[in-house]
Design a protein around this motif. Structure first.
Motif, PDB file in Angstrom:
ATOM      1  N   HIS A  20       0.840  -1.197   0.000  1.00 25.16           N
ATOM      2  CA  HIS A  20       0.000   0.000   0.000  1.00 25.16           C
ATOM      3  C   HIS A  20       0.878   1.251   0.000  1.00 25.16           C
ATOM      4  CE1 HIS A  20      -3.841   2.008   1.832  1.00 25.16           C
ATOM      5  NE2 HIS A  20      -3.175   2.859   1.060  1.00 25.16           N
ATOM      6  N   VAL A  21       1.195   1.750  -1.188  1.00 24.28           N
ATOM      7  CA  VAL A  21       1.960   2.991  -1.304  1.00 24.28           C
ATOM      8  C   VAL A  21       1.286   3.918  -2.319  1.00 24.28           C
ATOM      9  CG1 VAL A  21       4.089   1.757  -0.759  1.00 24.28           C
ATOM     10  CG2 VAL A  21       3.546   2.245  -3.142  1.00 24.28           C
ATOM     11  N   HIS A  22       1.542   5.199  -2.151  1.00 23.57           N
ATOM     12  CA  HIS A  22       1.035   6.212  -3.084  1.00 23.57           C
ATOM     13  C   HIS A  22       2.217   7.063  -3.535  1.00 23.57           C
ATOM     14  CE1 HIS A  22      -3.230   5.418  -2.078  1.00 23.57           C
ATOM     15  NE2 HIS A  22      -2.811   5.288  -0.838  1.00 23.57           N
ATOM     16  N   THR A  33       2.286   0.423   4.572  1.00 23.21           N
ATOM     17  CA  THR A  33       2.599   1.763   5.076  1.00 23.21           C
ATOM     18  C   THR A  33       1.593   2.857   4.746  1.00 23.21           C
ATOM     19  OG1 THR A  33       3.884   2.313   3.102  1.00 23.21           O
ATOM     20  CG2 THR A  33       5.055   1.256   4.931  1.00 23.21           C
ATOM     21  N   ASP A  34       0.845   2.710   3.652  1.00 23.05           N
ATOM     22  CA  ASP A  34       0.069   3.843   3.128  1.00 23.05           C
ATOM     23  C   ASP A  34       1.013   5.035   2.907  1.00 23.05           C
ATOM     24  OD1 ASP A  34      -2.085   5.341   2.223  1.00 23.05           O
ATOM     25  OD2 ASP A  34      -2.875   5.773   4.222  1.00 23.05           O
ATOM     26  N   HIS A  35       2.215   4.735   2.429  1.00 20.29           N
ATOM     27  CA  HIS A  35       3.257   5.752   2.259  1.00 20.29           C
ATOM     28  C   HIS A  35       2.785   6.826   1.283  1.00 20.29           C
ATOM     29  CE1 HIS A  35       7.501   7.135   2.069  1.00 20.29           C
ATOM     30  NE2 HIS A  35       7.275   7.337   0.782  1.00 20.29           N
ATOM     31  N   CYS A  36       2.565   8.015   1.807  1.00 25.65           N
ATOM     32  CA  CYS A  36       2.079   9.139   0.986  1.00 25.65           C
ATOM     33  C   CYS A  36       2.555  10.435   1.629  1.00 25.65           C
ATOM     34  CB  CYS A  36       0.554   9.088   0.898  1.00 25.65           C
ATOM     35  SG  CYS A  36      -0.176  10.263  -0.284  1.00 25.65           S
ATOM     36  N   PRO A  37       3.862  10.691   1.600  1.00 20.69           N
ATOM     37  CA  PRO A  37       4.415  11.824   2.339  1.00 20.69           C
ATOM     38  C   PRO A  37       4.354  13.127   1.553  1.00 20.69           C
ATOM     39  CG  PRO A  37       6.196  10.611   1.332  1.00 20.69           C
ATOM     40  CD  PRO A  37       4.919   9.886   0.955  1.00 20.69           C
ATOM     41  N   ASN A  41      -3.092  14.956   3.453  1.00 22.28           N
ATOM     42  CA  ASN A  41      -3.108  13.749   4.288  1.00 22.28           C
ATOM     43  C   ASN A  41      -2.065  12.739   3.832  1.00 22.28           C
ATOM     44  OD1 ASN A  41      -6.308  13.007   5.751  1.00 22.28           O
ATOM     45  ND2 ASN A  41      -5.465  15.017   5.302  1.00 22.28           N
ATOM     46  N   GLY A  42      -1.257  12.265   4.765  1.00 23.24           N
ATOM     47  CA  GLY A  42      -0.318  11.203   4.437  1.00 23.24           C
ATOM     48  C   GLY A  42       0.931  11.244   5.291  1.00 23.24           C
ATOM     49  N   CYS A  43       1.482  10.062   5.564  1.00 28.79           N
ATOM     50  CA  CYS A  43       2.721   9.914   6.324  1.00 28.79           C
ATOM     51  C   CYS A  43       3.696   9.039   5.545  1.00 28.79           C
ATOM     52  CB  CYS A  43       2.445   9.267   7.685  1.00 28.79           C
ATOM     53  SG  CYS A  43       1.401  10.246   8.783  1.00 28.79           S
TER      54      CYS A  43
END
Length: 456
Positions: free
Chosen positions: A58-60, A310-314, A332-334
């Protein structure tokens, strides 16, 4: 053989044993004791653990979010991932209005392939579900992208319950997997309006606009619909105890409900939103209270949380600062793509979970659920040589200065880890060694995934 990793202790999701590992042509070709080949490069892993490379499901990367674009691109994101022991990432292809599912993915594959140093695949985020798109589920599964994400929140992306029901029903017939971002948008909208009217604009009020019950209600609704069609359902970035309880109940009843959580929910609590830099932690769903954090760890140990991603979206700090006076304007994102495997392995090293469990939730289960096992996610003859050599004795302190992301800060600043990856191999190629990135843009391959396997 091209490479022999000698004298290490191999750890998979189910086994721990001392052995050498032989690699040729990007594959694991033999596992045994005292392997030798005069033509092979020998890597001494004495005192270290030999693990499957992690899969961040799960990455962006390079993703538009409102007026911003996530800070890590197809090159910097995979680079950071490789340096944290991640050897495959799943990004999201967001379907545009009128766009086909395969069309949406194909548009990103070539750009990703040109830049990524590790292997990659996709989920498709469906925003325009027409009869033609329902018919295309089967084509997308055959193309190698059998997983579809539906947003239950965000006006520009969300679908209603009718659309979710249609997608779930169609997934049963085609072997697809539906995933949901579960939050209740109507409640969020009304709570947000009230908070802003009261002059409550700080990062803490992002949490107050969408607390635990807002996520839990949507999880219950999505699971209810999945049960109605006996359809598998994957819940992304689950963050709350009440939602997890619903997952446990459904799994105990025999339904194929899969839950993912993220490292930020396992380490921090909602107290971070009261910090001066609280806006840096703004993500959705937000980080919850200590009760939820404890429940998530128990859910991992129990097996009801099957994956960690992670939902990586920094975003850069100056972009986060755009919302310093209005939490609704904070992108929104970490970050976490470089941190999540070392973090879970450190938890194992300190006895919070087993090393088997860390490998299971970070590598083996994602590969099984998304349809790329046993090519990925394990150490076995015939599998890709995606390998991490892990030093359990190394003490590591996370800092923005020693991360490979393009972001100018990290929410993980100062977090101490016991143990850290020493080497990362992507299909047999060394891409990271003791703090040094050795990968090459363009090395990564698109991983074609299969449709749904029998329930786990």
């Amino acid at each position: 053989m091209d490479t022999i990793i000698k004298n290490g202790t191999i750890i998979t999701a189910s086994e721990t044993y001392p052995a050498d590992l032989g690699i040729a042509g990007g594959k694991i070709v033999c596992i045994g004791r005292d392997l030798s080949d005069g033509a092979a490069e020998v890597v001494d892993a004495a005192g270290k653990y030999v693990l499957p490379g992690a899969i961040d499901g799960h990455v962006h990367l390079e993703t538009p979010v409102g007026s911003f674009i996530s800070a890590d691109d197809y090159q910097s994101g995979p680079r950071a991932a490789a340096c944290g022991g991640v050897t495959t990432v799943f990004d999201f292809a967001v379907q545009g209005k009128g766009q086909g599912l395969v069309e949406a993915v194909a548009a990103r594959i070539s750009a990703f392939k040109a830049q990524s140093c590790i292997d990659f695949s996709f989920h498709t985020a469906i925003t325009d579900l027409t009869p033609r798109i329902l018919d295309e589920f089967e084509e997308s599964v055959a193309f190698g992208v059998p997983s579809f994400k539906l947003y239950m929140v965000y006006k520009d992306l969300m679908v209603d319950d009718g659309v979710l029901a249609e997608a779930l029903e169609r997934s049963v017939a085609t072997g697809a997997l539906v995933a949901v971002h579960a939050e209740n948008p109507a409640i969020i909208e009304r709570r947000t309006a009230r908070l802003l009217a009261e002059g409550k604009t700080g990062a803490w009020h992002h949490y107050e606009s969408r607390p635990e019950f807002v996520e839990a209600e949507a999880i219950k609704r999505a699971i209810h619909l999945a049960k109605a069609f006996n359809a598998p359902l994957y819940i992304v970035h689950l963050a709350c105890a009440e939602g997890l309880a619903e997952v446990t109940k459904a799994r105990d009843e025999g339904y194929a409900i899969y839950a993912e959580t993220c490292p930020q929910y396992l380490h921090f609590t909602n107290e971070v939103y009261q910090r001066p830099d609280g806006r840096n932690f703004v993500c959705s769903p937000p980080i919850k209270g200590a009760e939820s954090r404890a429940a998530l760890w128990e859910g991992i140990r129990r097996g009801d949380i099957m994956t960690v991603a992670t939902d990586h979206c920094p975003f850069q700090s100056f972009e986060k600062d755009y919302g310093k006076d209005d939490f609704t304007k904070i992108p929104n994102g970490c970050m976490g793509i470089e941190n999540f495997y070392p973090y879970l392995l450190s938890a194992a090293n300190q006895g919070r979970i087993s090393f088997h469990k860390a490998v299971e939730v970070c590598a083996t289960n994602p590969a099984k659920i998304f349809g790329c096992a046993p090519q990925k996610g394990t150490i076995a003859v015939g599998s890709d040589a995606d390998i991490v050599v892990y030093d359990p004795a190394k003490h590591f302190v996370i800092s923005q200065a020693n991360m490979r992301s393009r972001v100018d800060y990290t929410i993980w600043e100062g977090v101490e880890l016991q143990g850290y990856p020493a080497l990362t191999f992507s299909r047999g190629r060394l891409v990271y060694r003791d703090g040094e990135f050795l990968g090459e843009p363009g090395w990564g391959n698109f991983v074609k995934c299969r449709g749904r396997n029998p329930r786990l």
